[in-house]
Design an enzyme around this catalytic site. Structure first.
Site, PDB file in Angstrom:
ATOM      1  N   HIS A   1     -16.037 -16.040 -13.540  1.00  0.00           N
ATOM      2  CA  HIS A   1     -14.670 -16.304 -14.019  1.00  0.00           C
ATOM      3  C   HIS A   1     -13.621 -16.152 -12.928  1.00  0.00           C
ATOM      4  O   HIS A   1     -12.455 -16.437 -13.136  1.00  0.00           O
ATOM      5  CB  HIS A   1     -14.306 -15.376 -15.176  1.00  0.00           C
TER       6      HIS A   1
HETATM    7  C1  UD1 Z   1      -8.018 -12.038 -16.043  1.00  0.00           C
HETATM    8  C2  UD1 Z   1      -7.632 -11.185 -14.837  1.00  0.00           C
HETATM    9  C3  UD1 Z   1      -8.872 -10.870 -14.031  1.00  0.00           C
HETATM   10  C4  UD1 Z   1      -9.953 -10.249 -14.880  1.00  0.00           C
HETATM   11  C5  UD1 Z   1     -10.231 -11.148 -16.088  1.00  0.00           C
HETATM   12  C6  UD1 Z   1     -11.195 -10.475 -17.014  1.00  0.00           C
HETATM   13  C7  UD1 Z   1      -5.415 -11.560 -13.840  1.00  0.00           C
HETATM   14  C8  UD1 Z   1      -4.667 -12.213 -12.742  1.00  0.00           C
HETATM   15  N1  UD1 Z   1      -6.715 -11.898 -13.969  1.00  0.00           N
HETATM   16  O1  UD1 Z   1      -8.530 -13.265 -15.540  1.00  0.00           O
HETATM   17  O2  UD1 Z   1      -8.535  -9.947 -13.012  1.00  0.00           O
HETATM   18  O3  UD1 Z   1     -11.120 -10.111 -14.126  1.00  0.00           O
HETATM   19  O4  UD1 Z   1      -9.009 -11.368 -16.799  1.00  0.00           O
HETATM   20  O5  UD1 Z   1     -11.844 -11.385 -17.830  1.00  0.00           O
HETATM   21  O6  UD1 Z   1      -4.867 -10.781 -14.557  1.00  0.00           O
HETATM   22  N2  UD1 Z   1      -7.957 -17.924 -21.947  1.00  0.00           N
HETATM   23  C9  UD1 Z   1      -8.378 -18.249 -23.208  1.00  0.00           C
HETATM   24  N3  UD1 Z   1      -8.414 -17.256 -24.130  1.00  0.00           N
HETATM   25  C10 UD1 Z   1      -8.034 -15.978 -23.884  1.00  0.00           C
HETATM   26  C11 UD1 Z   1      -7.596 -15.671 -22.591  1.00  0.00           C
HETATM   27  C12 UD1 Z   1      -7.577 -16.662 -21.637  1.00  0.00           C
HETATM   28  O7  UD1 Z   1      -8.722 -19.391 -23.495  1.00  0.00           O
HETATM   29  O8  UD1 Z   1      -8.097 -15.119 -24.788  1.00  0.00           O
HETATM   30  C13 UD1 Z   1      -7.941 -19.009 -20.924  1.00  0.00           C
HETATM   31  C14 UD1 Z   1      -6.576 -19.649 -20.750  1.00  0.00           C
HETATM   32  O9  UD1 Z   1      -6.768 -20.993 -20.476  1.00  0.00           O
HETATM   33  C15 UD1 Z   1      -6.049 -18.960 -19.519  1.00  0.00           C
HETATM   34  C16 UD1 Z   1      -7.307 -18.709 -18.697  1.00  0.00           C
HETATM   35  O10 UD1 Z   1      -8.311 -18.444 -19.659  1.00  0.00           O
HETATM   36  O11 UD1 Z   1      -5.100 -19.731 -18.814  1.00  0.00           O
HETATM   37  C17 UD1 Z   1      -7.198 -17.537 -17.738  1.00  0.00           C
HETATM   38  O12 UD1 Z   1      -6.788 -16.350 -18.438  1.00  0.00           O
HETATM   39  P1  UD1 Z   1      -6.013 -15.174 -17.649  1.00  0.00           P
HETATM   40  O13 UD1 Z   1      -5.869 -14.008 -18.539  1.00  0.00           O
HETATM   41  O14 UD1 Z   1      -4.788 -15.714 -17.028  1.00  0.00           O
HETATM   42  O15 UD1 Z   1      -6.967 -14.866 -16.452  1.00  0.00           O
HETATM   43  P2  UD1 Z   1      -8.516 -14.553 -16.441  1.00  0.00           P
HETATM   44  O16 UD1 Z   1      -9.176 -15.608 -15.634  1.00  0.00           O
HETATM   45  O17 UD1 Z   1      -9.002 -14.279 -17.812  1.00  0.00           O
HETATM   46  N1  UDP Z   2     -18.439  -8.439 -20.857  1.00  0.00           N
HETATM   47  C1  UDP Z   2     -18.733  -8.608 -22.202  1.00  0.00           C
HETATM   48  N2  UDP Z   2     -19.161  -9.833 -22.638  1.00  0.00           N
HETATM   49  C2  UDP Z   2     -19.314 -10.890 -21.783  1.00  0.00           C
HETATM   50  C3  UDP Z   2     -19.018 -10.700 -20.417  1.00  0.00           C
HETATM   51  C4  UDP Z   2     -18.571  -9.466 -19.989  1.00  0.00           C
HETATM   52  O1  UDP Z   2     -18.622  -7.668 -22.991  1.00  0.00           O
HETATM   53  O2  UDP Z   2     -19.690 -11.977 -22.249  1.00  0.00           O
HETATM   54  C5  UDP Z   2     -17.914  -7.125 -20.421  1.00  0.00           C
HETATM   55  C6  UDP Z   2     -18.724  -6.466 -19.334  1.00  0.00           C
HETATM   56  O3  UDP Z   2     -19.735  -5.673 -19.899  1.00  0.00           O
HETATM   57  C7  UDP Z   2     -17.662  -5.635 -18.618  1.00  0.00           C
HETATM   58  C8  UDP Z   2     -16.411  -6.435 -18.781  1.00  0.00           C
HETATM   59  O4  UDP Z   2     -16.645  -7.346 -19.839  1.00  0.00           O
HETATM   60  O5  UDP Z   2     -17.494  -4.384 -19.265  1.00  0.00           O
HETATM   61  C9  UDP Z   2     -16.128  -7.165 -17.493  1.00  0.00           C
HETATM   62  O6  UDP Z   2     -15.112  -8.065 -17.695  1.00  0.00           O
HETATM   63  P1  UDP Z   2     -14.835  -9.294 -16.744  1.00  0.00           P
HETATM   64  O7  UDP Z   2     -16.054  -9.651 -16.008  1.00  0.00           O
HETATM   65  O8  UDP Z   2     -14.197 -10.321 -17.592  1.00  0.00           O
HETATM   66  O9  UDP Z   2     -13.696  -8.728 -15.777  1.00  0.00           O
HETATM   67  P2  UDP Z   2     -13.733  -7.962 -14.379  1.00  0.00           P
HETATM   68  O10 UDP Z   2     -14.579  -6.757 -14.526  1.00  0.00           O
HETATM   69  O11 UDP Z   2     -14.211  -8.917 -13.365  1.00  0.00           O
HETATM   70  O12 UDP Z   2     -12.301  -7.635 -14.145  1.00  0.00           O
END
Ligand code: UD1
Ligand code: UDP
Length: 360
Positions: A203
């Protein structure tokens, strides 16, 4: 004491639940969800599974560009912090929700405490790196998972107090492990056999926003014989679509919706290897004895690489496939990031900073 804890994205629900539990034993917590993640699979499922109390506030900020999202969070958080007047604001990790709360707290009365302080990728182009560095400099109390991170903070001359607590994600794994490993825990794909599949998560912006890197990761995952299960983050689903890679991914990999935490730990524990660009998953793999292949060029969790249980392969298909099929013996695991009592240490550090009795 009275603490406003701010969460917003999936990994923060996991990090916060052991701390919230401990905090609520003796203190008052106001839980604020920024709404950064809002899909049931990225948010609601964690609250249900982990018995996290209903947040006192859900700001419903949702998705957006970095500036718009962070600004809207700040505007709304500022009102809540003024209204609630806590002794401390507690933030986790490195998301936009973390930074927004840090900037708001820094310009108001409450102390700011940062869990997972001192982590660095050394890559300023990574949005999370900006969030981490700025949050650390705003913080009064910097809680680190290990000595390396504490050393980094001393080198950065941060103004707050640095306390090594260990990793709260280890507490989370220990709290859920028995439930996750119980064979009655349902899996999204019932035909999977332990040790005969690879689990993958992707992601990170550096991988999803760059079509060449995303194609490289896909080629690497598709280049091995065993099944690869990929719970698909919505950001990655959109990117695969946009770059015309979705059909190939669907044909070559076992795509599933993001799964809940309990199910994820089960999938992770049973996998022969995990391929990931997640921060949290690199550590969880280590805690659950699953060798990790990190789809990045650098990591904040360098100790896992030094231990021999994690390898950095970037997005190069050959390196990915080779690492996923490597069956060399692994070295004995050292203890990294504390002993699973980081939540208690976090609360103790807050008590010591604020004085145990404040506004109790
Ligand atoms: C965010 C965090 C990242 C973290 C990740 C965990 C920032 C800059 N990034 O990244 O550090 O590792 O969360 O998963 O804060 N979207 C949905 N549904 C949701 C949320 C998001 O469809 O519930 C889609 C939207 O199109 C959105 C995109 O995902 O624009 C990215 O979501 P966003 O929260 O901005 O960043 P992540 O890539 O999730
Ligand atoms: N995780 C989860 N379901 C998934 C993928 C990840 O519960 O399908 C959990 C994982 O166990 C960990 C957390 O989400 O605790 C990590 O989140 P993510 O990878 O989105 O963010 P990051 O750690 O990179 O910020």
């Amino acid at each position: 004491m009275r603490v406003c804890s701010v969460v917003g994205a999936r990994p923060q629900f996991v990090k916060a639940f052991p701390v919230s539990r401990r905090l609520r034993d003796d203190h008052e917590e106001v839980l604020i969800h920024t709404g950064q993640h809002y899909d049931e699979e990225l948010s609601g499922v964690f609250f249900d599974e982990l018995d996290i109390p209903e947040p006192e506030y859900n700001l419903g900020v949702g998705s957006g560009g970095h500036a718009a999202q962070t600004a809207e969070m700040m505007r709304l958080l500022d009102e809540v912090i003024e209204e609630e007047s806590p002794d401390a604001v507690l933030v986790y990790g490195d998301t936009n929700s973390t930074l927004a709360a840090a900037l708001v707290a820094a310009k108001r009365e409450p102390a700011l405490a940062h869990v997972e302080a001192g982590l660095r990728s050394g890559k300023w182009s990574m949005p999370e790196e900006v969030n981490r560095v700025l949050t650390d400099h705003c913080s009064d109390l910097l809680l680190t998972p290990g000595e390396n991170a504490a050393e980094t903070l001393r080198g950065d001359s941060v103004r707050g107090e640095v306390v090594v607590t260990g990793d709260v994600m280890y507490d989370a794994v220990l709290a859920v492990r028995d439930r996750a490993l119980d064979e009655s825990t349902p899996l999204p794909l019932p035909d999977l056999r332990p040790d005969e599949y690879v689990l993958a998560t992707v992601h990170r912006a550096a991988n999803t926003d760059d079509p060449e890197r995303l194609a490289g990761v896909l080629d690497g995952l598709a280049g091995i014989d065993s099944p690869v299960v990929l719970p698909l983050h919505p950001r990655t689903e959109a990117a695969l679509d946009e770059h015309g890679l979705y059909d190939r991914a669907a044909a070559e990999l076992r795509l599933v919706d993001p799964v809940g935490y309990v199910e994820f730990l089960r999938l992770l524990s049973d996998a022969s290897r995990v391929a990931t660009d997640s921060g949290g998953v690199q550590k969880e793999a280590f805690y659950l004895d699953t060798p990790c292949v990190t789809l990045r060029d650098e990591t904040e969790w360098v100790e896992t690489v030094d231990s021999g249980w994690n390898v950095l392969v970037g997005s190069d298909p050959d390196r990915i496939a080779r690492a996923l099929t490597d069956r060399s013996a692994l070295p004995p695991k050292p203890e990294l990031y504390g002993g699973g009592d980081a939540a208690a240490r976090t609360v103790a550090a807050l008590e010591a900073t604020l004085g145990e009795g404040s506004s109790e």
